[in-house]
Write an enzyme that holds these catalytic residues in place. Structure first.
Site, PDB file in Angstrom:
ATOM      1  N   GLY A 104       5.378   4.225 -12.283  1.00 18.75           N
ATOM      2  CA  GLY A 104       5.983   3.878 -10.997  1.00 18.75           C
ATOM      3  C   GLY A 104       6.812   2.850 -11.270  1.00 18.75           C
ATOM      4  O   GLY A 104       7.142   2.213 -10.140  1.00 18.75           O
ATOM      5  N   ALA A 146       9.853   2.312 -11.811  1.00 19.05           N
ATOM      6  CA  ALA A 146      11.228   2.079 -11.128  1.00 19.05           C
ATOM      7  C   ALA A 146      10.994   1.817  -9.724  1.00 19.05           C
ATOM      8  O   ALA A 146      12.034   1.753  -9.019  1.00 19.05           O
ATOM      9  CB  ALA A 146      11.954   3.277 -11.352  1.00 19.05           C
ATOM     10  N   ILE A 193       7.858  -2.163  -6.195  1.00 18.16           N
ATOM     11  CA  ILE A 193       7.146  -3.438  -6.766  1.00 18.16           C
ATOM     12  C   ILE A 193       7.146  -3.325  -8.402  1.00 18.16           C
ATOM     13  O   ILE A 193       7.408  -4.382  -8.835  1.00 18.16           O
ATOM     14  CB  ILE A 193       5.648  -3.299  -6.400  1.00 18.16           C
ATOM     15  CG1 ILE A 193       5.593  -3.365  -4.668  1.00 18.16           C
ATOM     16  CG2 ILE A 193       4.731  -4.084  -7.221  1.00 18.16           C
ATOM     17  CD1 ILE A 193       4.300  -3.065  -4.260  1.00 18.16           C
ATOM     18  N   ALA A 231       2.871   6.276  -7.289  1.00 17.03           N
ATOM     19  CA  ALA A 231       1.835   6.774  -6.127  1.00 17.03           C
ATOM     20  C   ALA A 231       2.716   7.328  -5.018  1.00 17.03           C
ATOM     21  O   ALA A 231       4.124   6.690  -4.950  1.00 17.03           O
ATOM     22  CB  ALA A 231       1.104   5.839  -5.631  1.00 17.03           C
ATOM     23  N   TYR A 277      -3.482   8.762   2.813  1.00 17.91           N
ATOM     24  CA  TYR A 277      -3.127   7.741   1.796  1.00 17.91           C
ATOM     25  C   TYR A 277      -3.993   6.741   1.393  1.00 17.91           C
ATOM     26  O   TYR A 277      -4.322   6.572   0.191  1.00 17.91           O
ATOM     27  CB  TYR A 277      -1.851   7.008   2.583  1.00 17.91           C
ATOM     28  CG  TYR A 277      -1.264   5.852   1.624  1.00 17.91           C
ATOM     29  CD1 TYR A 277      -0.818   5.981   0.455  1.00 17.91           C
ATOM     30  CD2 TYR A 277      -1.533   4.543   2.110  1.00 17.91           C
ATOM     31  CE1 TYR A 277      -0.285   4.894  -0.216  1.00 17.91           C
ATOM     32  CE2 TYR A 277      -1.257   3.471   1.336  1.00 17.91           C
ATOM     33  CZ  TYR A 277      -0.447   3.646   0.113  1.00 17.91           C
ATOM     34  OH  TYR A 277      -0.156   2.574  -0.344  1.00 17.91           O
ATOM     35  N   ARG A 301      -0.728  -7.964  10.652  1.00 18.09           N
ATOM     36  CA  ARG A 301      -0.690  -7.759   9.254  1.00 18.09           C
ATOM     37  C   ARG A 301      -0.591  -8.949   8.258  1.00 18.09           C
ATOM     38  O   ARG A 301      -0.335 -10.002   8.861  1.00 18.09           O
ATOM     39  CB  ARG A 301       0.333  -6.665   9.005  1.00 18.09           C
ATOM     40  CG  ARG A 301       0.406  -5.410   9.521  1.00 18.09           C
ATOM     41  CD  ARG A 301      -0.875  -4.530   9.029  1.00 18.09           C
ATOM     42  NE  ARG A 301      -0.857  -3.156   9.670  1.00 18.09           N
ATOM     43  CZ  ARG A 301      -1.162  -2.713  10.623  1.00 18.09           C
ATOM     44  NH1 ARG A 301      -1.893  -3.522  11.369  1.00 18.09           N
ATOM     45  NH2 ARG A 301      -1.368  -1.568  11.047  1.00 18.09           N
TER      46      ARG A 301
HETATM   47  C1  UD1 Z   1       0.411   0.989   5.245  1.00 18.96           C
HETATM   48  C2  UD1 Z   1      -0.896   0.795   4.597  1.00 18.96           C
HETATM   49  C3  UD1 Z   1      -0.349   0.068   3.436  1.00 18.96           C
HETATM   50  C4  UD1 Z   1       0.893   0.296   2.830  1.00 18.96           C
HETATM   51  C5  UD1 Z   1       1.865   0.371   3.788  1.00 18.96           C
HETATM   52  C6  UD1 Z   1       3.262   0.985   3.207  1.00 18.96           C
HETATM   53  C7  UD1 Z   1      -2.699   1.404   6.040  1.00 18.96           C
HETATM   54  C8  UD1 Z   1      -3.692   0.652   6.888  1.00 18.96           C
HETATM   55  N1  UD1 Z   1      -1.864   0.354   5.259  1.00 18.96           N
HETATM   56  O1  UD1 Z   1       0.361  -0.357   5.953  1.00 18.96           O
HETATM   57  O2  UD1 Z   1      -1.636   0.013   2.280  1.00 18.96           O
HETATM   58  O3  UD1 Z   1       1.147  -0.727   1.979  1.00 18.96           O
HETATM   59  O4  UD1 Z   1       1.499   1.213   4.855  1.00 18.96           O
HETATM   60  O5  UD1 Z   1       3.194   2.143   2.761  1.00 18.96           O
HETATM   61  O6  UD1 Z   1      -2.543   2.642   6.109  1.00 18.96           O
HETATM   62  N2  UD1 Z   1       5.159  -0.040  12.878  1.00 18.96           N
HETATM   63  C9  UD1 Z   1       6.216  -0.222  14.142  1.00 18.96           C
HETATM   64  N3  UD1 Z   1       7.383   0.306  14.099  1.00 18.96           N
HETATM   65  C10 UD1 Z   1       7.876   0.783  12.843  1.00 18.96           C
HETATM   66  C11 UD1 Z   1       7.068   0.845  11.622  1.00 18.96           C
HETATM   67  C12 UD1 Z   1       5.561   0.560  11.638  1.00 18.96           C
HETATM   68  O7  UD1 Z   1       5.738  -0.900  15.050  1.00 18.96           O
HETATM   69  O8  UD1 Z   1       9.080   1.088  12.754  1.00 18.96           O
HETATM   70  C13 UD1 Z   1       4.063  -0.737  13.121  1.00 18.96           C
HETATM   71  C14 UD1 Z   1       2.916   0.363  12.629  1.00 18.96           C
HETATM   72  O9  UD1 Z   1       2.778   1.206  13.579  1.00 18.96           O
HETATM   73  C15 UD1 Z   1       1.773  -0.628  12.098  1.00 18.96           C
HETATM   74  C16 UD1 Z   1       2.432  -1.735  11.532  1.00 18.96           C
HETATM   75  O10 UD1 Z   1       3.786  -1.575  12.116  1.00 18.96           O
HETATM   76  O11 UD1 Z   1       1.094  -0.905  13.458  1.00 18.96           O
HETATM   77  C17 UD1 Z   1       2.655  -1.793  10.164  1.00 18.96           C
HETATM   78  O12 UD1 Z   1       3.051  -0.481   9.604  1.00 18.96           O
HETATM   79  P1  UD1 Z   1       3.521  -0.029   8.196  1.00 18.96           P
HETATM   80  O13 UD1 Z   1       4.411  -1.034   7.595  1.00 18.96           O
HETATM   81  O14 UD1 Z   1       3.530   1.428   8.091  1.00 18.96           O
HETATM   82  O15 UD1 Z   1       1.872  -0.453   7.406  1.00 18.96           O
HETATM   83  P2  UD1 Z   1       0.558  -0.247   7.313  1.00 18.96           P
HETATM   84  O16 UD1 Z   1       0.331   1.182   8.327  1.00 18.96           O
HETATM   85  O17 UD1 Z   1       0.039  -1.594   7.891  1.00 18.96           O
END
Ligand code: UD1
Length: 377
Positions: free
Chosen positions: A10, A12, A15, A81, A185, A253
């Site tokens: 992975g 390319a 990260i 992945a 995932y 986060r």
């Molecule tokens: C998830 C994975 C994490 C992975 C990341 C990127 C979990 C708990 N964590 O993180 O391991 O590295 O995805 O694949 O499964 N959100 C918005 N608007 C958007 C997009 C997202 O509000 O346009 C919100 C989501 O609802 C969430 C937060 O932002 O509450 C973070 O979302 P996201 O960046 O997808 O990452 P995680 O779900 O934390």
């Protein structure tokens, strides 16, 4: 450290490409095995290959390509992945095949007699925790289960204490928190981590799992709507649209800059204090999605100063808060996050400004809605 022959699966990707450059700069001989998935790289890949890095375009699940990629290798960084949380909920078989089976195939070959592999470092994820750690004012520290639909539909976003039902306050999440992934995932990331650690231990091959929190930075796949919130928000802003935030935007986060992820990987390779361990890689700071949107809006659309659209809906499998306790990685490896948020946002924005991303948020969200995976819409 002497020059090593390294395989970066992975390599390319977002990260992986940063790590490949850092390893090559340090004089290691780096080989990348990457399938160049069009969802990540676009139909015509645009991410430049780091100088001095050997590239094999191939599938981890192809035994021949894998054997070829492993020839003479001493250290493996396993980053290949499929990474969309939402997408994993309707492409469960594919995610399991690529992530879980792919890792098992890799480790089977590593364990074979004659292998010269000295260490395997696997990219794990905070997604394996599910909800982070919390404190209840009455019951003390708790690890709540996934939030119930009924509670979310009534607009109560914070998880309730499993003991007394009161709202909880988030705490940093350490590695001993029981694992409880809430997406396919996350389930596959857990299996990747466990497969590498269990087989490493059984065959006496040092293995390390690095649990990445929410990684961001230059080189993110801005047009991939299944990636993290920082990329999606940047892409919306650059297309003149407001960021869309699920729930009330106050979900927390730990946003960690890609250069700190590289730092953690290099330390895990160079030192043996993390061998056979799983370690968090984050900043230890909790930031809300709303703060992230505000910071990126200031930088990418200052003239419009668009307010984010608060959706009031939630994605199935999303957690409310999770941020890292980084005591373990600090103590064992001497890791210290170097790029904190303001500088990190500057860095991401400076790079993003000259990209021309496609905004596919609406299409990806419509897909989730049609499958009943965005609730409350
Ligand atoms: C998830 C994975 C994490 C992975 C990341 C990127 C979990 C708990 N964590 O993180 O391991 O590295 O995805 O694949 O499964 N959100 C918005 N608007 C958007 C997009 C997202 O509000 O346009 C919100 C989501 O609802 C969430 C937060 O932002 O509450 C973070 O979302 P996201 O960046 O997808 O990452 P995680 O779900 O934390």
């Amino acid at each position: 450290m002497t020059s090593k022959k390294i395989l970066l699966t992975g390599g390319a990707g977002f990260i992986g490409s940063h790590l490949a450059s850092a390893l090559a700069e340090r004089g290691h001989r780096v080989r990348v095995l990457d399938i160049m998935d069009p969802q990540v790289h676009g139909v015509v890949p645009h991410r430049p290959q780091a100088p001095g890095v050997e590239m094999i375009k191939g599938d981890l699940l192809d035994a021949g390509a894998l054997s070829h990629a492993l020839e003479g290798v001493e250290v493996i960084f396993h980053h290949a992945a499929a990474v969309g949380v939402g997408q994993s909920m309707y492409e469960a078989a594919d995610y399991t095949r690529v992530n879980s089976l792919g890792t098992a195939m890799l480790m089977e070959k590593v364990a074979k007699a004659g292998s010269r592999v000295e260490k395997v470092i696997v990219a794990s994820s905070m997604s394996i925790y599910g909800e982070g750690r919390y404190r209840c004012t009455v019951c003390g520290p708790v690890a709540p289960e996934q939030r119930g639909r009924k509670r979310l539909l009534s607009g109560k976003w914070e998880p309730a204490c499993p003991g007394c039902g009161l709202d909880l306050t988030p705490l940093p999440t350490d590695e001993s928190k029981p694992l409880s992934p809430t997406s396919v995932y996350g389930v596959t990331k857990r299996s990747q981590e466990e497969t590498v650690l269990v087989m490493g231990k059984s065959y006496g091959i040092p293995a390390v799992a690095l649990r990445y929190f929410n990684v961001y930075g230059p080189g993110q796949s801005l047009s991939n709507p299944y990636t993290g919130v920082a990329a999606i928000v940047s892409s919306r802003l650059l297309n003149g649209k407001p960021p869309c935030l699920f729930e009330d935007g106050e979900q927390g986060r730990d946003f960690v800059h890609v250069s700190d992820i590289v730092q953690a990987n290099l330390l895990a390779m160079e030192k043996d204090e993390a061998d056979f361990q799983a370690l968090n890689v984050g900043t230890g700071v909790r930031t809300s999605v709303r703060e992230l949107a505000r910071g990126l809006t200031r930088r990418l659309a200052p003239e419009n100063n668009v307010a984010p659209r608060i959706l009031g809906t939630f994605r199935e499998g999303d957690i409310r808060h999770c941020y890292a306790d980084i005591t373990q990685i600090r103590t064992r490896l001497g890791y210290e996050p170097r790029v904190l948020l303001e500088k990190g946002f500057d860095d991401l924005a400076e790079w993003a400004r000259v990209q021309k991303p496609l905004d596919r948020f609406d299409v990806a969200t419509a897909e989730l809605v049609s499958r009943g995976l965005v609730i409350g819409s």
